[in-house]
Design a protein around this motif. Structure first.
Motif, mmCIF file in Angstrom:
data_model
loop_
_atom_site.group_PDB
_atom_site.id
_atom_site.type_symbol
_atom_site.label_atom_id
_atom_site.label_comp_id
_atom_site.label_asym_id
_atom_site.label_seq_id
_atom_site.Cartn_x
_atom_site.Cartn_y
_atom_site.Cartn_z
ATOM 1 N N UNK A 120 0.820 -1.292 -0.248
ATOM 2 C CA UNK A 120 0.056 -0.045 -0.189
ATOM 3 C C UNK A 120 0.928 1.135 -0.050
ATOM 4 N N UNK A 121 0.295 2.397 -0.483
ATOM 5 C CA UNK A 121 1.225 3.723 -0.671
ATOM 6 C C UNK A 121 1.421 4.035 0.850
ATOM 7 N N UNK A 122 2.798 4.771 1.197
ATOM 8 C CA UNK A 122 2.972 4.867 2.416
ATOM 9 C C UNK A 122 2.012 5.973 3.125
ATOM 10 N N UNK A 123 1.107 6.778 2.455
ATOM 11 C CA UNK A 123 0.379 7.557 2.862
ATOM 12 C C UNK A 123 -0.839 6.466 3.744
ATOM 13 N N UNK A 124 -0.832 5.365 3.260
ATOM 14 C CA UNK A 124 -1.936 4.796 4.289
ATOM 15 C C UNK A 124 -1.508 4.481 5.426
ATOM 16 N N UNK B 3 -3.287 5.547 8.902
ATOM 17 C CA UNK B 3 -3.468 4.544 9.906
ATOM 18 C C UNK B 3 -3.042 5.213 11.411
ATOM 19 N N UNK B 4 -1.681 5.923 11.377
ATOM 20 C CA UNK B 4 -1.112 6.112 12.690
ATOM 21 C C UNK B 4 -1.756 7.242 13.347
ATOM 22 N N UNK C 16 4.025 -1.943 11.193
ATOM 23 C CA UNK C 16 4.069 -3.034 10.636
ATOM 24 C C UNK C 16 4.367 -3.165 9.219
ATOM 25 N N UNK C 17 3.383 -2.247 8.482
ATOM 26 C CA UNK C 17 3.496 -2.051 7.019
ATOM 27 C C UNK C 17 4.673 -1.364 6.712
ATOM 28 N N UNK C 18 5.065 -0.452 7.627
ATOM 29 C CA UNK C 18 6.277 0.277 7.195
ATOM 30 C C UNK C 18 7.612 -0.684 7.357
ATOM 31 N N UNK C 19 7.683 -1.601 8.502
ATOM 32 C CA UNK C 19 8.396 -2.547 8.700
ATOM 33 C C UNK C 19 8.616 -3.772 7.472
ATOM 34 N N UNK D 298 14.400 6.216 2.247
ATOM 35 C CA UNK D 298 14.457 7.264 3.025
ATOM 36 C C UNK D 298 13.189 7.906 3.368
ATOM 37 N N UNK D 299 12.183 7.668 2.633
ATOM 38 C CA UNK D 299 10.915 8.265 3.070
ATOM 39 C C UNK D 299 10.131 7.659 4.089
ATOM 40 N N UNK D 300 10.222 6.302 3.890
ATOM 41 C CA UNK D 300 9.877 5.581 5.185
ATOM 42 C C UNK D 300 10.430 5.830 6.419
#
Length: 242
Positions: A62-66, A70-71, A84-87, A99-101
């Motif tokens: 999913x896009x990082x914006x999702x 949720x955060x 966990x999606x970021x991980x 870098x963006x993450x």
């Protein structure tokens, strides 16, 4: 293709469908959500971590914006799912995506507001990103007035410890040794213990040099894997004003 407008609602609905009232009650007590406690006001859907992780993996592309969306949720498991999606994203992310993450994670630490949220994501996102980079961000986090920033700083070093890279763990432990919150005493002691598994002599030297400054909980965590007789000897040392 993801429908960006409905993705937040889709993921949240999946999480809610997996929730349990019995688990919700247990988690609300376990994570200290009462008035004046560190998790005051946090709200739970009632999911064990493996179920939340399964939803995160399903939406790892999913896009990082999702994740950012949720955060902002009031629900603990929604924030955990975002992390966990970021991980998951960082496992294969390179260059600009990595870098963006990393930067998105650090821009939202106020929402990473319980110890499990930190512990299940900081090494995988912050630590993984900084393995081959300058680590100034960790020292800024350690100096932050926010408890969760401080915990992110030390727990992120778990990623380095696994590679046998221990210097930042010990430097940060020294900076945080006088922290007033027990959650930090546990975190620092935990990372020292893990560092000791890689180089026991270095842990012993650190403890021998700083045991009198270390809060009791930090010390107990740090020396948990000591030989029993030595562990008892350290804990039996006289302490002044502690």
């Amino acid at each position: 293709m993801y429908d960006k407008m409905n993705l937040h609602d889709t993921i949240l609905a999946e999480l809610k469908a997996l929730g349990s009232e019995e688990i919700r009650r247990v988690l609300s007590g376990f994570f200290k959500t009462g008035k004046g406690e560190y998790g005051e006001g946090d709200m739970f859907l009632g999911l064990p971590v493996p179920l939340t992780r399964s939803v995160a993996r399903r939406h790892k592309a999913a896009p990082l914006g999702a994740a950012v969306s949720l955060l902002q949720s009031e629900w603990h498991e929604a924030r955990l799912c975002a992390l966990l999606m970021m991980a998951e994203r960082m496992r294969k992310a390179r260059g600009e995506e990595a870098r963006a993450t990393f930067e998105t994670y650090l821009a939202n630490t106020a929402r990473i507001n319980n110890w499990d949220l930190v512990d299940l994501s900081a090494p995988q996102v912050v630590g993984r990103y900084l393995k081959d980079k300058p680590r100034d961000a960790l020292y800024r986090l350690a100096a932050s007035p926010l408890l969760w920033d401080n915990r992110i700083a030390i727990v992120s070093t778990y990623a380095f410890i696994k590679d046998g890279d221990l210097d930042d763990t010990y430097r940060l432990a020294l900076r945080l040794i006088g922290h007033r919150h027990e959650l930090m005493h546990k975190a620092v002691g935990w990372m020292l213990r893990e560092a000791g598994k890689r180089d026991f002599g270095r842990l012993r030297a650190f403890v021998d040099g700083h045991w009198a400054e270390m809060p009791r909980t930090m010390l107990r965590y740090a020396i948990e894997k000591y030989p029993e007789a030595e562990r008892k000897e350290v804990l039996g040392r006289r302490r002044v004003n502690r």
